[in-house]
Design an enzyme around this catalytic site. Sequence first.
Site, PDB file in Angstrom:
ATOM      1  N   ASP A   1       1.029  -1.119  -0.234  1.00  0.00           N
ATOM      2  CA  ASP A   1      -0.111  -0.045  -0.147  1.00  0.00           C
ATOM      3  C   ASP A   1       0.915   0.989  -0.115  1.00  0.00           C
ATOM      4  OD1 ASP A   1      -2.403   1.663   0.328  1.00  0.00           O
ATOM      5  OD2 ASP A   1      -1.965   1.724   2.447  1.00  0.00           O
TER       6      ASP A   1
ATOM      7  N   ASP B   1      -2.418   0.926   7.526  1.00  0.00           N
ATOM      8  CA  ASP B   1      -1.512   0.947   6.214  1.00  0.00           C
ATOM      9  C   ASP B   1      -1.142  -0.387   6.025  1.00  0.00           C
ATOM     10  OD1 ASP B   1      -1.631   3.750   5.139  1.00  0.00           O
ATOM     11  OD2 ASP B   1      -0.786   4.206   6.863  1.00  0.00           O
TER      12      ASP B   1
ATOM     13  N   GLU C   1      -1.155  -1.560  -4.904  1.00  0.00           N
ATOM     14  CA  GLU C   1      -2.471  -0.710  -5.089  1.00  0.00           C
ATOM     15  C   GLU C   1      -2.257   0.202  -6.026  1.00  0.00           C
ATOM     16  OE1 GLU C   1      -5.635   2.229  -2.753  1.00  0.00           O
ATOM     17  OE2 GLU C   1      -4.720   0.796  -1.629  1.00  0.00           O
TER      18      GLU C   1
END
Length: 175
Positions: free
Chosen positions: A8, A141, A69
């Site tokens: 991420d 996160d 992502e």
Amino acid sequence: MNIILGIDPGSRLTGYGVIQQQGRKFTYLGSGCIKAVAAGDNLGDRLQTIFAGVSELIIQFKPTMFAIEQVFMAKNPDSALKLGQARGAAIVAATQSGLSIAEYSARQIKQSVVGTGAADKTQVQHMVTSILKLPGTPQADAADALAVALCHGHSHEYLEKLSGQASKIVRSRLR
């Protein structure tokens, strides 16, 4: 058996999550955050920290798959650019290690893990904790990165299943 490293990305805090997949079973291997804080707010130093951190994770966990992502269009173009640069640093670390890159939108990740693409961070944290049977809730996160890895695991399993069905159809038609 696959080991999946999920990322991420963030220009200051990059979450990572590592899971092992055997069929439909997922096992937690590790997660956390790479803190990219540089003196004088130097973006180059932060990107180097992300690159070095992801490279170290690859050496430590020896993943067979890498998922990250995608960049979303933020309201602030400068933030979107910095996020894209952080993604780039992580992707270069993965490609230098010979890993292929899988990218998923935030909506795809949430849909895969929570069941709705509009899920919030606490819902993602809850489902990641539940799916991986974690004793505690990971930092947001890190949970997002674990969700990226889970999304890739689900997608990879589905594609393998489709591939197997297609080859069965071809073999039956050849008989």
